[in-house]
Design a protein around this motif. Structure first.
Motif, PDB file in Angstrom:
ATOM      1  N   LYS A 124       2.969-117.008  76.074  1.00  0.00           N
ATOM      2  CA  LYS A 124       3.946-116.904  75.026  1.00  0.00           C
ATOM      3  C   LYS A 124       3.794-117.907  73.867  1.00  0.00           C
ATOM      4  O   LYS A 124       3.893-116.786  72.271  1.00  0.00           O
ATOM      5  N   ILE A 125       3.569-119.122  74.062  1.00  0.00           N
ATOM      6  CA  ILE A 125       3.182-119.776  72.753  1.00  0.00           C
ATOM      7  C   ILE A 125       1.858-120.288  72.775  1.00  0.00           C
ATOM      8  O   ILE A 125       1.016-120.842  71.479  1.00  0.00           O
ATOM      9  N   LEU A 126       1.021-119.294  73.547  1.00  0.00           N
ATOM     10  CA  LEU A 126      -0.891-119.311  72.912  1.00  0.00           C
ATOM     11  C   LEU A 126      -0.721-118.503  71.562  1.00  0.00           C
ATOM     12  O   LEU A 126       0.295-117.527  70.505  1.00  0.00           O
ATOM     13  N   PRO A 127      -1.529-119.373  70.792  1.00  0.00           N
ATOM     14  CA  PRO A 127      -1.983-118.233  69.305  1.00  0.00           C
ATOM     15  C   PRO A 127      -3.107-117.138  69.224  1.00  0.00           C
ATOM     16  O   PRO A 127      -3.834-116.711  68.363  1.00  0.00           O
ATOM     17  N   ARG A 128      -2.443-116.410  70.038  1.00  0.00           N
ATOM     18  CA  ARG A 128      -2.776-114.543  70.438  1.00  0.00           C
ATOM     19  C   ARG A 128      -2.032-113.590  70.336  1.00  0.00           C
ATOM     20  O   ARG A 128      -0.299-114.147  70.982  1.00  0.00           O
ATOM     21  N   ARG A 129      -2.150-112.865  69.685  1.00  0.00           N
ATOM     22  CA  ARG A 129      -1.324-111.680  69.341  1.00  0.00           C
ATOM     23  C   ARG A 129      -0.999-110.738  70.877  1.00  0.00           C
ATOM     24  O   ARG A 129      -1.951-110.964  71.793  1.00  0.00           O
ATOM     25  N   ILE A 161      -1.737 -94.592  85.604  1.00  0.00           N
ATOM     26  CA  ILE A 161      -0.535 -95.019  86.114  1.00  0.00           C
ATOM     27  C   ILE A 161      -0.405 -97.230  85.327  1.00  0.00           C
ATOM     28  O   ILE A 161       0.423 -97.503  85.988  1.00  0.00           O
ATOM     29  N   TYR A 162      -2.145 -97.505  85.336  1.00  0.00           N
ATOM     30  CA  TYR A 162      -1.592 -99.161  85.388  1.00  0.00           C
ATOM     31  C   TYR A 162      -0.709 -99.310  84.163  1.00  0.00           C
ATOM     32  O   TYR A 162       0.629 -99.592  83.876  1.00  0.00           O
ATOM     33  N   LEU A 163      -0.420 -98.297  83.053  1.00  0.00           N
ATOM     34  CA  LEU A 163      -0.484 -98.855  81.776  1.00  0.00           C
ATOM     35  C   LEU A 163       1.243 -98.468  82.287  1.00  0.00           C
ATOM     36  O   LEU A 163       2.376 -99.152  81.128  1.00  0.00           O
ATOM     37  N   ILE A 164       1.737 -97.724  81.940  1.00  0.00           N
ATOM     38  CA  ILE A 164       3.049 -96.751  82.569  1.00  0.00           C
ATOM     39  C   ILE A 164       4.338 -98.189  83.729  1.00  0.00           C
ATOM     40  O   ILE A 164       4.866 -97.933  83.942  1.00  0.00           O
ATOM     41  N   THR A 165       3.183 -98.115  84.956  1.00  0.00           N
ATOM     42  CA  THR A 165       3.683 -99.282  85.555  1.00  0.00           C
ATOM     43  C   THR A 165       3.785-100.509  84.779  1.00  0.00           C
ATOM     44  O   THR A 165       4.882-101.312  85.090  1.00  0.00           O
ATOM     45  N   GLN A 166       3.349-100.913  84.117  1.00  0.00           N
ATOM     46  CA  GLN A 166       3.226-102.279  82.892  1.00  0.00           C
ATOM     47  C   GLN A 166       4.532-102.121  82.012  1.00  0.00           C
ATOM     48  O   GLN A 166       5.274-102.990  82.450  1.00  0.00           O
ATOM     49  N   PHE A 167       4.745-101.417  81.441  1.00  0.00           N
ATOM     50  CA  PHE A 167       5.469-100.674  81.017  1.00  0.00           C
ATOM     51  C   PHE A 167       6.976-100.751  81.816  1.00  0.00           C
ATOM     52  O   PHE A 167       7.919-101.729  80.554  1.00  0.00           O
ATOM     53  N   SER A 168       7.174-100.254  83.152  1.00  0.00           N
ATOM     54  CA  SER A 168       8.094-100.121  83.230  1.00  0.00           C
ATOM     55  C   SER A 168       8.798-102.272  83.298  1.00  0.00           C
ATOM     56  O   SER A 168      10.199-101.861  83.693  1.00  0.00           O
ATOM     57  N   TYR A 169       7.515-102.154  83.917  1.00  0.00           N
ATOM     58  CA  TYR A 169       8.467-103.552  84.782  1.00  0.00           C
ATOM     59  C   TYR A 169       8.336-104.466  83.507  1.00  0.00           C
ATOM     60  O   TYR A 169      10.064-105.391  83.353  1.00  0.00           O
ATOM     61  N   LEU A 170       7.565-104.735  82.442  1.00  0.00           N
ATOM     62  CA  LEU A 170       8.128-105.231  80.783  1.00  0.00           C
ATOM     63  C   LEU A 170       9.622-105.069  80.247  1.00  0.00           C
ATOM     64  O   LEU A 170      10.279-105.674  80.288  1.00  0.00           O
ATOM     65  N   LEU A 200       2.453-100.249  72.960  1.00  0.00           N
ATOM     66  CA  LEU A 200       3.949-100.668  73.233  1.00  0.00           C
ATOM     67  C   LEU A 200       4.377-101.757  73.993  1.00  0.00           C
ATOM     68  O   LEU A 200       5.132-102.487  74.026  1.00  0.00           O
ATOM     69  N   ASN A 201       3.323-101.821  75.467  1.00  0.00           N
ATOM     70  CA  ASN A 201       3.607-103.084  75.541  1.00  0.00           C
ATOM     71  C   ASN A 201       3.479-104.272  75.580  1.00  0.00           C
ATOM     72  O   ASN A 201       3.817-105.105  75.965  1.00  0.00           O
ATOM     73  N   SER A 202       2.221-104.427  74.822  1.00  0.00           N
ATOM     74  CA  SER A 202       1.872-105.602  74.205  1.00  0.00           C
ATOM     75  C   SER A 202       2.738-105.911  73.130  1.00  0.00           C
ATOM     76  O   SER A 202       3.354-107.702  72.954  1.00  0.00           O
ATOM     77  N   ARG A 203       3.450-105.625  72.355  1.00  0.00           N
ATOM     78  CA  ARG A 203       5.151-105.406  71.755  1.00  0.00           C
ATOM     79  C   ARG A 203       6.110-105.774  72.260  1.00  0.00           C
ATOM     80  O   ARG A 203       7.023-106.497  71.853  1.00  0.00           O
ATOM     81  N   ALA A 256       5.443-109.304  73.569  1.00  0.00           N
ATOM     82  CA  ALA A 256       5.662-110.245  72.156  1.00  0.00           C
ATOM     83  C   ALA A 256       7.349-110.678  71.947  1.00  0.00           C
ATOM     84  O   ALA A 256       7.286-111.777  71.023  1.00  0.00           O
ATOM     85  N   SER A 257       8.017-109.588  72.053  1.00  0.00           N
ATOM     86  CA  SER A 257       8.999-110.013  72.058  1.00  0.00           C
ATOM     87  C   SER A 257      10.320-110.359  72.712  1.00  0.00           C
ATOM     88  O   SER A 257       9.722-111.372  74.037  1.00  0.00           O
ATOM     89  N   ASP A 258      11.393-110.895  73.021  1.00  0.00           N
ATOM     90  CA  ASP A 258      12.680-111.752  73.456  1.00  0.00           C
ATOM     91  C   ASP A 258      12.245-111.532  74.902  1.00  0.00           C
ATOM     92  O   ASP A 258      13.759-110.915  75.094  1.00  0.00           O
TER      93      ASP A 258
END
Length: 253
Positions: free
Chosen positions: A81-86, A155-164, A242-245, A248-250
């Motif tokens: 989260k502190i890396l200078p990457r989006r 499946i990958y993106l939905i699972t990732q979204f669910s965990y986030l 959406l997962n990327s956002r 990056a959120s709190d």
């Protein structure tokens, strides 16, 4: 760019054991079937050769759930989260190696299975008109494999979204992840149905089909709507960002 490549290399290194083990298991399974081709009924070893494909989407589910869970467990999420990457760059570094693993291993398995069962396939083609058999088989194989790839990344993106989403809560994260996973599939179907109407203006794909008639083999052109493919692409891209956002959120770290 260098930091993004470093992140991708880090994810690839974490997949090393999985890649080696799964490749060895699949290679051993295919070799076992190849050595039994002459003794077993025709087509049996060919069909069994595709069995590992049924387990690979489950591996994608595991990789997606563990992609950020491992960061939380090792407390490296603070560093991410502190890396200078989006957020989308960090998420791309997670998605790309997993999908590349899924794509390459599944593609290699299919090609190996087809290569070592050419005799069976040739005999199957001879029982039908040559153009009909090869045309239908190649088209079915291409469409089936594209659907398989879409299933894996979905499946990958939905699972990732669910965990986030679950990371926003302090308790019952596993239960929340499961509920969000189920609800996400329902919402995607509903949204996909709506978006399909918006993309109906796109041109259809012409597809030539060879059919057998008393006069011989005739060619018929049918058209497949391109709207569903565009809808799937839009939804998957939207889910990725959406997962990327969310990353990056709190979230609760």
């Amino acid at each position: 760019m260098k930091s993004l490549i470093s992140l991708i290399k880090k994810e690839v290194r974490q997949l090393n054991i999985l890649i080696i083990v799964s490749t060895l298991i699949i290679a051993a399974w295919e070799w076992f079937l190849i050595t039994r081709t002459e003794n077993w009924p025709q087509g049996l070893s060919f069909g069994l050769g595709f069995i590992p494909l049924f387990f690979m989407p489950l591996i994608m589910l595991f990789l997606a759930y563990n992609s950020y869970r491992s960061e939380w467990g090792a407390n490296t999420i603070y560093l991410l989260k502190i890396l200078p990457r989006r957020g989308y760059e960090i998420n791309f570094a997670k998605v790309f190696p997993a999908f590349a693993y899924y794509l390459i291993l599944s593609g290699a398995l299919i090609l190996v299975n087809l290569y070592f069962h050419q005799g069976f396939l040739e005999q199957a083609f001879r029982q039908a008109p040559e153009m009909l058999g090869r045309e239908v088989f190649s088209e079915f194989l291409l469409l089936a494999y594209l659907s398989y790839l879409i299933t894996g990344i979905q499946i990958y993106l939905i699972t990732q979204f669910s965990y986030l989403v679950a990371t926003f809560f302090n308790r019952f994260r596993l239960l929340i992840s499961i509920l969000v996973f189920i609800l996400s599939h329902y919402l995607i179907l509903r949204i996909g149905g709506f978006l399909n109407y918006l993309f109906n203006w796109l041109p259809d794909f012409p597809l030539s089909i060879f059919t057998e008639t008393p006069a011989g083999v005739s060619e018929t052109t049918i058209y497949i709507g391109s709207a569903p493919f565009m809808v799937i692409a839009v939804i998957m891209i939207g889910l990725f960002f959406l997962n990327s956002r969310l990353l990056a959120s709190d979230v609760d770290v």
